[in-house]
Enzyme design. Sequence first.
Site, PDB file in Angstrom:
ATOM      1  N   VAL A 235      18.460  22.231 -63.692  1.00 25.64           N
ATOM      2  CA  VAL A 235      18.835  22.938 -62.588  1.00 25.64           C
ATOM      3  C   VAL A 235      19.801  22.163 -61.794  1.00 25.64           C
ATOM      4  O   VAL A 235      19.462  21.326 -61.371  1.00 25.64           O
ATOM      5  CB  VAL A 235      17.755  23.564 -61.851  1.00 25.64           C
ATOM      6  CG1 VAL A 235      18.190  24.476 -60.717  1.00 25.64           C
ATOM      7  CG2 VAL A 235      16.618  24.395 -62.519  1.00 25.64           C
TER       8      VAL A 235
ATOM      9  N   HIS B  49      10.731  17.269 -68.452  1.00 22.03           N
ATOM     10  CA  HIS B  49      10.906  15.861 -67.651  1.00 22.03           C
ATOM     11  C   HIS B  49      12.404  15.373 -67.215  1.00 22.03           C
ATOM     12  O   HIS B  49      12.612  14.169 -67.210  1.00 22.03           O
ATOM     13  CB  HIS B  49       9.888  14.633 -68.374  1.00 22.03           C
ATOM     14  CG  HIS B  49       9.243  13.792 -67.204  1.00 22.03           C
ATOM     15  ND1 HIS B  49       7.862  13.771 -66.772  1.00 22.03           N
ATOM     16  CD2 HIS B  49       9.906  12.795 -66.491  1.00 22.03           C
ATOM     17  CE1 HIS B  49       7.513  12.803 -65.954  1.00 22.03           C
ATOM     18  NE2 HIS B  49       8.869  12.361 -65.812  1.00 22.03           N
TER      19      HIS B  49
ATOM     20  N   THR C  98       0.885  16.673 -64.321  1.00 14.81           N
ATOM     21  CA  THR C  98       2.026  16.188 -65.439  1.00 14.81           C
ATOM     22  C   THR C  98       1.606  15.876 -66.724  1.00 14.81           C
ATOM     23  O   THR C  98       0.796  14.685 -66.819  1.00 14.81           O
ATOM     24  CB  THR C  98       2.945  15.249 -64.938  1.00 14.81           C
ATOM     25  OG1 THR C  98       3.532  15.673 -63.704  1.00 14.81           O
ATOM     26  CG2 THR C  98       4.123  14.958 -65.875  1.00 14.81           C
TER      27      THR C  98
ATOM     28  N   TYR D 228      -0.390  12.081 -62.422  1.00 13.11           N
ATOM     29  CA  TYR D 228      -0.515  11.445 -63.395  1.00 13.11           C
ATOM     30  C   TYR D 228      -1.732  10.971 -63.676  1.00 13.11           C
ATOM     31  O   TYR D 228      -2.449  10.187 -62.901  1.00 13.11           O
ATOM     32  CB  TYR D 228       0.588  10.378 -63.479  1.00 13.11           C
ATOM     33  CG  TYR D 228       1.827  10.522 -63.649  1.00 13.11           C
ATOM     34  CD1 TYR D 228       2.342  11.203 -64.677  1.00 13.11           C
ATOM     35  CD2 TYR D 228       3.122   9.746 -62.975  1.00 13.11           C
ATOM     36  CE1 TYR D 228       3.832  11.351 -64.744  1.00 13.11           C
ATOM     37  CE2 TYR D 228       4.253  10.050 -62.762  1.00 13.11           C
ATOM     38  CZ  TYR D 228       4.713  10.675 -63.956  1.00 13.11           C
ATOM     39  OH  TYR D 228       5.902  10.861 -64.133  1.00 13.11           O
TER      40      TYR D 228
ATOM     41  N   ARG E 100      13.434  12.943 -70.080  1.00  7.62           N
ATOM     42  CA  ARG E 100      13.256  11.323 -69.812  1.00  7.62           C
ATOM     43  C   ARG E 100      12.309  10.938 -70.783  1.00  7.62           C
ATOM     44  O   ARG E 100      11.835   9.806 -70.936  1.00  7.62           O
ATOM     45  CB  ARG E 100      12.724  11.397 -68.480  1.00  7.62           C
ATOM     46  CG  ARG E 100      13.835  11.433 -67.379  1.00  7.62           C
ATOM     47  CD  ARG E 100      13.393  11.329 -66.055  1.00  7.62           C
ATOM     48  NE  ARG E 100      13.058  10.181 -65.316  1.00  7.62           N
ATOM     49  CZ  ARG E 100      13.687   9.358 -64.861  1.00  7.62           C
ATOM     50  NH1 ARG E 100      15.165   9.493 -64.891  1.00  7.62           N
ATOM     51  NH2 ARG E 100      13.137   8.180 -64.350  1.00  7.62           N
TER      52      ARG E 100
ATOM     53  N   ASP F 149      11.620  23.673 -64.331  1.00  9.60           N
ATOM     54  CA  ASP F 149      12.443  22.741 -64.108  1.00  9.60           C
ATOM     55  C   ASP F 149      12.924  22.053 -65.347  1.00  9.60           C
ATOM     56  O   ASP F 149      12.741  22.384 -66.471  1.00  9.60           O
ATOM     57  CB  ASP F 149      11.730  21.386 -63.012  1.00  9.60           C
ATOM     58  CG  ASP F 149      11.120  20.590 -63.768  1.00  9.60           C
ATOM     59  OD1 ASP F 149      11.232  20.168 -65.005  1.00  9.60           O
ATOM     60  OD2 ASP F 149      10.088  19.977 -63.021  1.00  9.60           O
ATOM     61  N   SER F 150      14.116  21.158 -65.058  1.00 13.89           N
ATOM     62  CA  SER F 150      14.946  20.317 -66.066  1.00 13.89           C
ATOM     63  C   SER F 150      16.283  20.908 -66.290  1.00 13.89           C
ATOM     64  O   SER F 150      16.242  21.888 -66.931  1.00 13.89           O
ATOM     65  CB  SER F 150      14.283  20.106 -67.473  1.00 13.89           C
ATOM     66  OG  SER F 150      12.752  19.526 -67.233  1.00 13.89           O
TER      67      SER F 150
HETATM   68  C1  FNR Z   1      11.259  12.182 -62.476  1.00 12.39           C
HETATM   69  N1  FNR Z   1      10.177  13.255 -63.005  1.00 12.39           N
HETATM   70  C2  FNR Z   1       8.890  13.105 -62.530  1.00 12.39           C
HETATM   71  N2  FNR Z   1       7.856  13.934 -62.832  1.00 12.39           N
HETATM   72  C3  FNR Z   1       6.631  13.802 -62.571  1.00 12.39           C
HETATM   73  O1  FNR Z   1       5.735  14.742 -62.828  1.00 12.39           O
HETATM   74  N3  FNR Z   1       6.176  12.680 -61.830  1.00 12.39           N
HETATM   75  C4  FNR Z   1       6.933  11.577 -61.338  1.00 12.39           C
HETATM   76  O2  FNR Z   1       6.760  10.718 -60.708  1.00 12.39           O
HETATM   77  C5  FNR Z   1       8.478  11.834 -61.809  1.00 12.39           C
HETATM   78  N4  FNR Z   1       9.351  10.866 -61.509  1.00 12.39           N
HETATM   79  C6  FNR Z   1      10.832  11.178 -61.856  1.00 12.39           C
HETATM   80  C7  FNR Z   1      11.912  10.140 -61.479  1.00 12.39           C
HETATM   81  C8  FNR Z   1      13.285  10.444 -61.612  1.00 12.39           C
HETATM   82  C9  FNR Z   1      14.017   9.200 -61.087  1.00 12.39           C
HETATM   83  C10 FNR Z   1      13.425  11.542 -62.372  1.00 12.39           C
HETATM   84  C11 FNR Z   1      14.889  11.855 -62.523  1.00 12.39           C
HETATM   85  C12 FNR Z   1      12.570  12.472 -62.662  1.00 12.39           C
HETATM   86  C13 FNR Z   1      10.748  14.447 -63.536  1.00 12.39           C
HETATM   87  C14 FNR Z   1      10.973  15.538 -62.591  1.00 12.39           C
HETATM   88  O3  FNR Z   1       9.688  16.110 -61.874  1.00 12.39           O
HETATM   89  C15 FNR Z   1      11.434  16.838 -63.224  1.00 12.39           C
HETATM   90  O4  FNR Z   1      10.852  17.331 -64.105  1.00 12.39           O
HETATM   91  C16 FNR Z   1      12.971  16.566 -63.470  1.00 12.39           C
HETATM   92  O5  FNR Z   1      13.763  15.822 -62.463  1.00 12.39           O
HETATM   93  C17 FNR Z   1      13.700  17.686 -64.076  1.00 12.39           C
HETATM   94  O6  FNR Z   1      15.152  17.344 -64.426  1.00 12.39           O
HETATM   95  P1  FNR Z   1      16.392  17.439 -63.748  1.00 12.39           P
HETATM   96  O7  FNR Z   1      16.571  18.794 -63.504  1.00 12.39           O
HETATM   97  O8  FNR Z   1      16.279  16.571 -62.368  1.00 12.39           O
HETATM   98  O9  FNR Z   1      17.422  16.854 -64.716  1.00 12.39           O
END
Ligand code: FNR
Length: 379
Positions: free
Chosen positions: A311, A277, A169, A143, A280, A308-309
């Site tokens: 799967v 993400h 990200t 980040y 989210r 991703d997202s």
């Molecule tokens: C995330 N994601 C995320 N992405 C990232 O780049 N840095 C992070 O710290 C986080 N933290 C995070 C926390 C939680 C609780 C979730 C659920 C997701 C996003 C993650 O890398 C990914 O993009 C998503 O989880 C993909 O969606 P699905 O398949 O989990 O629904």
Amino acid sequence: DGVYADATNGDLPHLPYHHEALRDLAEKAMEPGPFGYVEGSAGRERTADANVAAFARYALRPRSLRPGAENAGDLGVTLFGERYPTPLLTAPVGVLEQVHGEAELAVARGANALGVPMVLSTAASTPMEEVAEAADTWWYQLYWPGDDALAESFVRRATAAGAKAIVVTADTKRLGWRPRDLALGHLPFLRSQGMANYFSDPEFRSRLKADPEPGGVFTEAVFHFLGAFASRSLSTDNIARIRDWTDLPVLVKGVVRGDEAIELVEAGVDGLVVSNHGGRQVDNAVAALDALPEVVEAVGDRAAVLFDSGVRSGADVAVAMALGARAVLLGRPWVYGLAVDGAAGVEHVLRAVLAELQITAELMGRDAADLDRDDVTRR
Ligand code: FNR
């Protein structure tokens, strides 16, 4: 045969194979705040729902007669000149101490068992050097902080500690509107021990007047003041700057538009992760899978496109790869494995997804890396 035999092993599974069943177990195992944080998404959660629903709109086209198909089903992929045994990685997920006491170290052990690289979040609950000791192969997710000196410190630490790639990200210049967290007043990312990766950083620590109290809560304003919150002005200039700090491949995660993909490729990124993400950030956004073909077409072979997202299974991985993803990041499913049974739970989830992927590829008459547009159609 390979992962399948290992996945079944003649014994009854100790955990369910279906994502929804595992999620329900995790909900029982977790406190409501942390569960809501993981399961929750932005707004009315339409993007999150759409991510999963999108997979039902694509249909695989198995090949039954193809000569040589008996050799199909290999899962290996090459990314940035390195051979990986499977196309799966664990997606970066922050503040894992709220999910399981062993947090990132358990994820590393579970992922090691399958040769799956771990993408480590900037918001990790464990300092990256400790994760590096535990993980066989890992990438670092950045980040990009508001203050470049902190970004540089993170990238140099990750490079020195042995990360194999840096994933910036881009979709999180601020957190999305997440009603479940608001309703429960749950802000795990502000707790000092939840984000030990920040608090172990010399550059970050140099700005603290005193060590944080154990369990101390930092307000968003303090984080902002410390330059730690994500930059609101990420651009392709950042890609040029990061090249001064590392020789590792650089990917940008959180791209769902062909025009931005082209801009990033022209700025010299090595890879993109098509992702929203997990829904989210922006509610009512395009499903990540629906954005994948547009980005793949825009990029061509100038960069590796990952995905991703949404799967949830091995068949989902096959669909994403047929639509052009070179590798796939798994998110919430392994988080629920972690919640229910630590490293063994993570391993169970990864093993099941890979076993299904391997069987599917074999039945498709394909090696995973060779899946392409001819293998999929709109339903
Ligand atoms: C995330 N994601 C995320 N992405 C990232 O780049 N840095 C992070 O710290 C986080 N933290 C995070 C926390 C939680 C609780 C979730 C659920 C997701 C996003 C993650 O890398 C990914 O993009 C998503 O989880 C993909 O969606 P699905 O398949 O989990 O629904």
